[in-house]
Design a protein around this motif. Structure first.
Motif, PDB file in Angstrom:
ATOM      1  N   LYS A  69       0.757  -1.255   0.177  1.00  0.00           N
ATOM      2  CA  LYS A  69      -0.060  -0.066   0.099  1.00  0.00           C
ATOM      3  C   LYS A  69       0.812   1.175  -0.170  1.00  0.00           C
ATOM      4  CE  LYS A  69      -3.772  -2.292   2.470  1.00  0.00           C
ATOM      5  NZ  LYS A  69      -4.655  -2.115   3.494  1.00  0.00           N
ATOM      6  N   ASP A  70       2.085   1.133  -0.839  1.00  0.00           N
ATOM      7  CA  ASP A  70       2.852   2.217  -0.703  1.00  0.00           C
ATOM      8  C   ASP A  70       3.257   2.734   0.393  1.00  0.00           C
ATOM      9  OD1 ASP A  70       4.376   3.727  -2.873  1.00  0.00           O
ATOM     10  OD2 ASP A  70       2.913   5.457  -2.692  1.00  0.00           O
ATOM     11  N   GLN A  71       3.694   1.982   1.298  1.00  0.00           N
ATOM     12  CA  GLN A  71       4.162   2.528   2.575  1.00  0.00           C
ATOM     13  C   GLN A  71       5.620   2.846   2.598  1.00  0.00           C
ATOM     14  OE1 GLN A  71       4.450  -0.518   5.746  1.00  0.00           O
ATOM     15  NE2 GLN A  71       4.029   0.711   7.395  1.00  0.00           N
ATOM     16  N   THR A  72       5.858   3.859   3.319  1.00  0.00           N
ATOM     17  CA  THR A  72       7.282   4.441   3.273  1.00  0.00           C
ATOM     18  C   THR A  72       7.774   3.621   4.385  1.00  0.00           C
ATOM     19  OG1 THR A  72       6.877   6.307   4.537  1.00  0.00           O
ATOM     20  CG2 THR A  72       6.648   6.531   2.031  1.00  0.00           C
ATOM     21  N   ALA A  73       9.300   3.900   4.550  1.00  0.00           N
ATOM     22  CA  ALA A  73      10.207   3.396   5.409  1.00  0.00           C
ATOM     23  C   ALA A  73      10.039   4.150   6.842  1.00  0.00           C
ATOM     24  CB  ALA A  73      11.706   3.551   5.207  1.00  0.00           C
ATOM     25  N   ALA A  74       9.800   5.603   6.801  1.00  0.00           N
ATOM     26  CA  ALA A  74       9.477   6.486   8.069  1.00  0.00           C
ATOM     27  C   ALA A  74       8.307   6.010   8.629  1.00  0.00           C
ATOM     28  CB  ALA A  74       9.694   7.951   7.588  1.00  0.00           C
ATOM     29  N   ASN A  75       7.247   5.831   7.885  1.00  0.00           N
ATOM     30  CA  ASN A  75       5.952   5.409   8.272  1.00  0.00           C
ATOM     31  C   ASN A  75       6.060   3.891   9.100  1.00  0.00           C
ATOM     32  OD1 ASN A  75       3.265   3.571   7.633  1.00  0.00           O
ATOM     33  ND2 ASN A  75       2.718   5.497   8.536  1.00  0.00           N
ATOM     34  N   LEU A  76       6.910   3.055   8.587  1.00  0.00           N
ATOM     35  CA  LEU A  76       7.167   1.739   9.101  1.00  0.00           C
ATOM     36  C   LEU A  76       7.875   1.898  10.518  1.00  0.00           C
ATOM     37  CD1 LEU A  76       7.092  -1.370   9.196  1.00  0.00           C
ATOM     38  CD2 LEU A  76       9.168  -1.279   7.518  1.00  0.00           C
ATOM     39  N   LEU A  77       8.818   2.517  10.547  1.00  0.00           N
ATOM     40  CA  LEU A  77       9.526   3.045  11.749  1.00  0.00           C
ATOM     41  C   LEU A  77       8.594   3.547  13.070  1.00  0.00           C
ATOM     42  CD1 LEU A  77      12.833   4.157  10.302  1.00  0.00           C
ATOM     43  CD2 LEU A  77      12.195   1.669  10.991  1.00  0.00           C
ATOM     44  N   ILE A  78       7.889   4.367  12.560  1.00  0.00           N
ATOM     45  CA  ILE A  78       6.848   4.859  13.293  1.00  0.00           C
ATOM     46  C   ILE A  78       5.869   4.051  13.950  1.00  0.00           C
ATOM     47  CG2 ILE A  78       5.248   7.072  13.681  1.00  0.00           C
ATOM     48  CD1 ILE A  78       7.031   8.545  11.766  1.00  0.00           C
ATOM     49  N   GLU A  79       5.265   3.143  12.919  1.00  0.00           N
ATOM     50  CA  GLU A  79       4.407   2.163  13.671  1.00  0.00           C
ATOM     51  C   GLU A  79       4.952   1.234  14.289  1.00  0.00           C
ATOM     52  OE1 GLU A  79       2.563   0.037  10.088  1.00  0.00           O
ATOM     53  OE2 GLU A  79       1.396   1.829   9.580  1.00  0.00           O
ATOM     54  N   LEU A  80       6.261   0.727  13.901  1.00  0.00           N
ATOM     55  CA  LEU A  80       6.920   0.049  15.134  1.00  0.00           C
ATOM     56  C   LEU A  80       6.980   0.539  16.498  1.00  0.00           C
ATOM     57  CD1 LEU A  80       9.810  -1.470  12.830  1.00  0.00           C
ATOM     58  CD2 LEU A  80       7.949  -2.744  13.648  1.00  0.00           C
ATOM     59  N   TRP A  81       7.589   1.923  16.584  1.00  0.00           N
ATOM     60  CA  TRP A  81       7.351   2.815  17.634  1.00  0.00           C
ATOM     61  C   TRP A  81       6.054   2.771  18.437  1.00  0.00           C
ATOM     62  CZ3 TRP A  81      11.721   5.952  20.027  1.00  0.00           C
ATOM     63  CH2 TRP A  81      11.222   6.490  21.078  1.00  0.00           C
ATOM     64  N   ARG A  82       5.008   2.842  17.876  1.00  0.00           N
ATOM     65  CA  ARG A  82       3.734   2.789  18.642  1.00  0.00           C
ATOM     66  C   ARG A  82       3.534   1.217  19.264  1.00  0.00           C
ATOM     67  NH1 ARG A  82       1.896   6.719  14.495  1.00  0.00           N
ATOM     68  NH2 ARG A  82       1.363   4.846  12.979  1.00  0.00           N
ATOM     69  N   GLN A  83       3.777   0.407  18.171  1.00  0.00           N
ATOM     70  CA  GLN A  83       3.688  -0.763  18.634  1.00  0.00           C
ATOM     71  C   GLN A  83       4.534  -1.330  19.728  1.00  0.00           C
ATOM     72  OE1 GLN A  83       3.751  -3.975  15.722  1.00  0.00           O
ATOM     73  NE2 GLN A  83       4.908  -5.488  17.079  1.00  0.00           N
ATOM     74  N   GLU A  84       5.786  -0.704  20.078  1.00  0.00           N
ATOM     75  CA  GLU A  84       6.591  -1.179  21.108  1.00  0.00           C
ATOM     76  C   GLU A  84       6.132  -0.613  22.208  1.00  0.00           C
ATOM     77  OE1 GLU A  84      10.206  -3.034  22.711  1.00  0.00           O
ATOM     78  OE2 GLU A  84       8.928  -3.095  20.944  1.00  0.00           O
ATOM     79  N   GLU A  85       5.549   0.664  22.112  1.00  0.00           N
ATOM     80  CA  GLU A  85       5.061   1.701  23.473  1.00  0.00           C
ATOM     81  C   GLU A  85       3.869   0.875  24.029  1.00  0.00           C
ATOM     82  OE1 GLU A  85       6.814   6.097  23.324  1.00  0.00           O
ATOM     83  OE2 GLU A  85       4.650   5.911  22.709  1.00  0.00           O
ATOM     84  N   LEU A  86       2.911   0.446  22.931  1.00  0.00           N
ATOM     85  CA  LEU A  86       2.019  -0.341  23.351  1.00  0.00           C
ATOM     86  C   LEU A  86       2.004  -1.462  24.172  1.00  0.00           C
ATOM     87  CD1 LEU A  86      -1.035  -0.324  23.108  1.00  0.00           C
ATOM     88  CD2 LEU A  86      -0.991  -1.710  21.145  1.00  0.00           C
ATOM     89  N   GLU A  87       3.181  -2.417  23.834  1.00  0.00           N
ATOM     90  CA  GLU A  87       3.666  -3.373  24.649  1.00  0.00           C
ATOM     91  C   GLU A  87       4.453  -3.113  25.843  1.00  0.00           C
ATOM     92  OE1 GLU A  87       6.184  -5.791  22.158  1.00  0.00           O
ATOM     93  OE2 GLU A  87       4.518  -6.237  20.722  1.00  0.00           O
ATOM     94  N   LEU A  88       4.963  -2.082  26.070  1.00  0.00           N
ATOM     95  CA  LEU A  88       5.673  -1.357  27.135  1.00  0.00           C
ATOM     96  C   LEU A  88       4.779  -0.852  27.985  1.00  0.00           C
ATOM     97  CD1 LEU A  88       8.966  -0.018  25.631  1.00  0.00           C
ATOM     98  CD2 LEU A  88       8.753  -2.149  27.120  1.00  0.00           C
ATOM     99  N   GLY A  89       3.562  -0.565  27.673  1.00  0.00           N
ATOM    100  CA  GLY A  89       2.664   0.020  28.584  1.00  0.00           C
ATOM    101  C   GLY A  89       2.700   1.594  28.841  1.00  0.00           C
ATOM    102  N   VAL A  90       3.397   2.236  27.883  1.00  0.00           N
ATOM    103  CA  VAL A  90       3.495   3.689  28.121  1.00  0.00           C
ATOM    104  C   VAL A  90       2.485   4.358  28.057  1.00  0.00           C
ATOM    105  CG1 VAL A  90       4.790   5.582  27.099  1.00  0.00           C
ATOM    106  CG2 VAL A  90       5.932   3.589  26.957  1.00  0.00           C
ATOM    107  N   LYS A  91       2.088   5.519  28.767  1.00  0.00           N
ATOM    108  CA  LYS A  91       0.838   6.129  28.702  1.00  0.00           C
ATOM    109  C   LYS A  91       0.682   7.219  27.847  1.00  0.00           C
ATOM    110  CE  LYS A  91      -2.259   7.780  32.372  1.00  0.00           C
ATOM    111  NZ  LYS A  91      -2.162   8.503  33.742  1.00  0.00           N
ATOM    112  N   ARG A  92      -0.364   6.950  26.834  1.00  0.00           N
ATOM    113  CA  ARG A  92      -0.621   7.948  25.954  1.00  0.00           C
ATOM    114  C   ARG A  92      -2.328   8.207  25.837  1.00  0.00           C
ATOM    115  NH1 ARG A  92       3.875   8.927  25.955  1.00  0.00           N
ATOM    116  NH2 ARG A  92       5.457   8.294  24.533  1.00  0.00           N
ATOM    117  N   ASP A  93      -2.479   9.509  25.244  1.00  0.00           N
ATOM    118  CA  ASP A  93      -4.254   9.596  25.440  1.00  0.00           C
ATOM    119  C   ASP A  93      -4.551   8.954  24.080  1.00  0.00           C
ATOM    120  OD1 ASP A  93      -3.430  11.131  23.222  1.00  0.00           O
ATOM    121  OD2 ASP A  93      -3.888  13.205  24.196  1.00  0.00           O
ATOM    122  N   ARG A  94      -5.682   9.028  23.742  1.00  0.00           N
ATOM    123  CA  ARG A  94      -6.409   8.329  22.471  1.00  0.00           C
ATOM    124  C   ARG A  94      -5.943   9.026  21.224  1.00  0.00           C
ATOM    125  NH1 ARG A  94     -12.736  10.437  21.593  1.00  0.00           N
ATOM    126  NH2 ARG A  94     -12.344  12.605  21.721  1.00  0.00           N
TER     127      ARG A  94
END
Length: 800
Positions: free
Chosen positions: A511-536
């Protein structure tokens, strides 16, 4: 009652009691029974014996019959039957049965029943109770001496098939003792004896311990040889036994089997037996070689192994039997030999000993290993199994250990090695779950890429030329937790090459995903697993600890020395956020393509990762200082200012995130308004078209409406004329006489295509404009028809 009866100083009474116990396990009924007599069932008698603790009583009674051989043998026979039950075995262990029985092994007994029955009971104890408890009871010096004497006696003087089996059983028990570091195997001389016995057929050295000893080619002696090899493997785990292994020529003895031949020169084993001994010896060499590096080098083991591996991929006819444990998968081929030899090399290169690795590389090991890797890859295409995959993974590990931190070796690896690595990285992701070992192979390939390619510009450029970065990003897009860490590390290291960032920026995924978008998605996935507090919306919810995981927040303050890393520092190595930050720093935080507003919100946090991490460290430092003592006023003010700076950074990032979201919301509203404006314009245009059509229908269907429209048209024309009259100017009428229409008149021009008679052929010829007209087919041949053509043109273009 039985214990009291056994104390009666009567041999016949004691023997009769033992016979009664043995009869419990005799299921045959007597031939003659009294009429009306119902015998007690055997199971009931056995259960009563267990409940009454008969086995423990008989063990304790051994001291009463210590000097009476016949009575002792009857007691042992009864115990032999009783030891078939786990309940009795546990009762016997309470009475120290293992140590008591072992001390009776070397007693005088011409019949040999004493050793046989005692060893049988020991085996039952090992099977039915805790093996560790039995070994602990046997680990006294007296027991080890007794076991050694009986074993040597059976080894030197036992000639019957039964004696050899009993000898092997005792050797198994001795092996179990050797696994216990507390057992005095070395002090008793048993360890040295076993090592000498394991190597005396390969290394001809005079030793009084084995003088006159010869092994036959019977199955029992073959089993003895394998058991002795196994003892060496067990002893290699004991640091105290390493010196004995070195002094008794274990290394030369094992290397005798690293030869491309089917039969040794010192024994006439069958082909299947020799292959099994060969594979067993090479497998043990993998355990012993790292302990005896000096002996390994002095025996030129690297040379022998490389020659042996050359034979493994050669075309010499060889039909492996594949019957043994180490020969699994080697029937009809040399894969088992290759597998065991590579394990030896893997074990020695994992030491990262410069002398061993230099010796290997000087003999051309890198190019040879690459050839073997090609051979294994071809085998894998024919039939993919776990053995071939393990061989490939071992070779990749060896190459990684050899080439790491050595530029010249990386250059030797470069072109050919990269070509071999590319297919491994292109592996179908579905194979990772096959269970054959593709996962391990992929990790080995990535490790080899990190060690053998990165740091060598020749290899790096060739890897980039082969679109290797794209393949790594394709793997990263799978978002598998176990792969992300190592792939991100490789990409960060690769970014030292100036060409890498352009490759990363060019990559596009699904779906024409860029490397920057992939890296940022991995960051969000990692923070979700770590339980970092974020709003919606993904914004910072805790400005004091913006990137702290839930585990960090649960930890209490523990004062630690300065050389011990805190939780905030340890957390860096336990997740991938630091690598993601480093990679995005290499790419730059500006002008990243393919990002949404949500991505920019996350990117604002990533950009300040180091600032937030420094704030976490200072926060831990403040908490530790307050826990240990109270800082002075100036220090307390300084710590307060530092904490406020960290919080201000969090607030600033949160404000920036809010601004990004508001800007996105405003942009969405503008886009929505523009969309509605376009929709309104389309509807208005449709209304105008419909209105024009209705007026046209009205004019054509009603004559009065047509006259009215004509009058309106004339007034409009009159109003549009200039009021000033030109002198001597000609006034042209705008009306055509006799024309009843409300549509402005104009000239009608009809243009027809060039007739085919002029160009001499059909218009289907596409390159006609580029071709010159032929004299035979062109205009000159048709010159007589020019007049007709001119008349047609005049008729088709009327001019008013």
């Amino acid at each position: 009652m039985i214990s009291l009866t056994l104390k009666v100083p009567s041999s016949q009474v004691r023997i009769q009691i033992c016979k009664c116990v043995v009869s419990f396990y005799n299921t045959e009924l007597p031939r003659k029974l009294l009429s009306g007599y119902q015998p007690t069932s055997a199971n009931y008698k056995i259960q009563m014996a267990e409940l009454g603790g008969l086995a423990e009583t008989l063990i304790l009674s051994l001291t009463l019959v210590e000097n009476q051989l016949t009575e002792k043998l009857w007691v042992l026979k009864a115990l032999q039957h009783l030891s078939s039950s786990g309940v009795n075995c546990r009762l016997m262990m309470k009475a120290q049965a293992a140590s008591r029985l072992c001390l009776y092994l070397n007693g005088v007994d011409p019949s040999g029943q004493l050793v046989f029955r005692s060893s049988e009971i020991l085996w039952n104890l090992l099977e039915n109770t805790s093996k560790e408890e039995v070994v602990n009871q046997l680990s006294s010096l007296e027991c080890v001496h007794a076991l050694k004497e009986v074993f040597v006696d059976l080894l030197m003087h036992g000639f019957r098939h039964y004696d050899r089996q009993l000898r092997n059983d005792l050797l198994v028990i001795a092996t179990l003792l050797a696994e216990n570091p507390a057992a005095p195997m070395i002090e008793s001389g048993f360890t040295k004896l076993l090592i000498v016995l394991a190597t005396f057929t390969e290394v001809k050295i005079p030793n009084p311990l084995i003088k006159g000893l010869k092994l036959t080619y019977s199955y029992e002696d073959f089993e003895l040889k394998k058991l002795l090899f196994n003892v060496i493997a067990v002893l290699s785990k004991d640091p105290c036994a390493v010196r004995l292994l070195s002094e008794n020529y274990v290394m030369p003895a094992l290397l005798c089997y690293v030869k491309p031949s089917q039969k040794p020169g010192f024994h006439d084993w069958s082909a299947a037996q020799y292959e099994e001994l060969q594979l067993h010896a090479i497998a043990i060499l993998a355990s012993v070689a790292p302990l005896l590096v000096d002996k390994y080098l002095s025996c030129q083991a690297n040379t022998l192994l490389l020659v042996f591996l050359e034979w493994c991929i050669g075309q010499d006819p060889f039909f492996g039997q594949g019957n043994s444990f180490h020969g699994t998968g080697g029937r009809g081929n040399k894969l088992a030999q290759m597998r065991c030899s590579l394990r030896v090399l893997r074990s020695v290169v994992s030491l990262y000993d410069d002398a061993v690795n230099l010796n290997l590389c000087d003999q051309g090991a890198i190019s040879q290993l690459l050839d073997i890797l090609k051979y294994a890859a071809n085998k894998s295409k024919e039939k993919e199994d776990a053995i071939v995959l393990e061989v490939q993974a071992d070779i990749l590990f060896i190459l990684s250990a050899l080439c790491e931190n050595d530029l010249h070796r990386k250059e030797l690896f470069s072109y050919e090695g990269v070509d071999i690595l590319i297919p491994f990285i292109q592996m179908d992701p579905k194979r990772l779950y096959s269970g054959l070992g593709h996962n391990c192979l992929l990790f080995s390939a990535l490790d080899c890429l990190w060690s053998c390619v990165i740091g060598c510009y020749i290899a790096e450029d060739y890897f980039l030329e082969k679109q290797g970065i794209f393949l790594l990003l394709d793997l990263l897009a799978l978002k598998q937790k176990n792969l992300c860490n190592i792939i991100l590390g490789i990409l960060v290291e690769f970014c030292d090459n100036p060409q890498t960032t352009s490759h990363i920026s060019t990559w596009r995924g699904e779906k024409d995903q860029t490397a920057a978008n992939l890296l940022i998605e991995l960051w969000r996935q990692e923070e979700l697993e770590l339980g970092v507090k974020r709003d919606r919306y993904g914004r910072i919810a805790d400005v004091k600890r913006p990137i702290a995981s839930s585990f960090q927040k649960q930890q209490e303050v523990i004062p630690m020395p300065a050389n011990c890393p805190s939780f905030a520092i340890m957390e860096i190595s336990e997740n991938i956020r630091a690598k993601l930050y480093s990679l995005l720093c290499k790419l730059g935080f500006e002008n990243l393509p393919g990002l949404s507003a949500k991505d920019f919100v996350t990117l604002a946090i990533i950009r300040r990762y180091i600032d937030f991490k420094v704030g976490e460290v200072w926060s831990e430092l403040c908490a530790e200082l307050k826990e240990e003592f109270r800082p002075v006023t100036s220090d307390e003010e300084a710590l307060k200012v530092i904490s406020e700076v960290s919080e201000d950074t969090g607030r600033m990032v949160a404000a920036l995130q809010t601004e990004v979201l508001e800007s996105q919301h405003h942009q969405e509203i503008q886009e929505e308004e523009e969309t509605y404006t376009k929709i309104q314009a389309i509807h208005k245009q449709r209304e105008m078209v419909n209105k024009s059509w209705k007026n046209f229908l009205t004019r054509t269907s009603k004559y009065e409406a047509l006259k009215k429209a004509k009058r309106i048209q004339e007034k409009s024309i009159e109003a549009s004329r200039s009021k000033l009259k030109t002198q001597n100017g000609t006034v042209h009428s705008t009306d055509i006489k006799g024309l009843s229409t409300t549509i402005g008149s104009g000239r009608l021009v009809t243009v027809e295509s060039t007739p085919p008679q002029l160009i001499g052929g059909p218009l289907a010829v596409t390159d006609l404009a580029l071709r010159k007209p032929s004299v035979s087919k062109g205009a000159l041949k048709k010159i007589k028809r020019v007049k007709t053509l001119d008349s047609v043109k005049k008729d088709s273009v009327p001019i008013e």
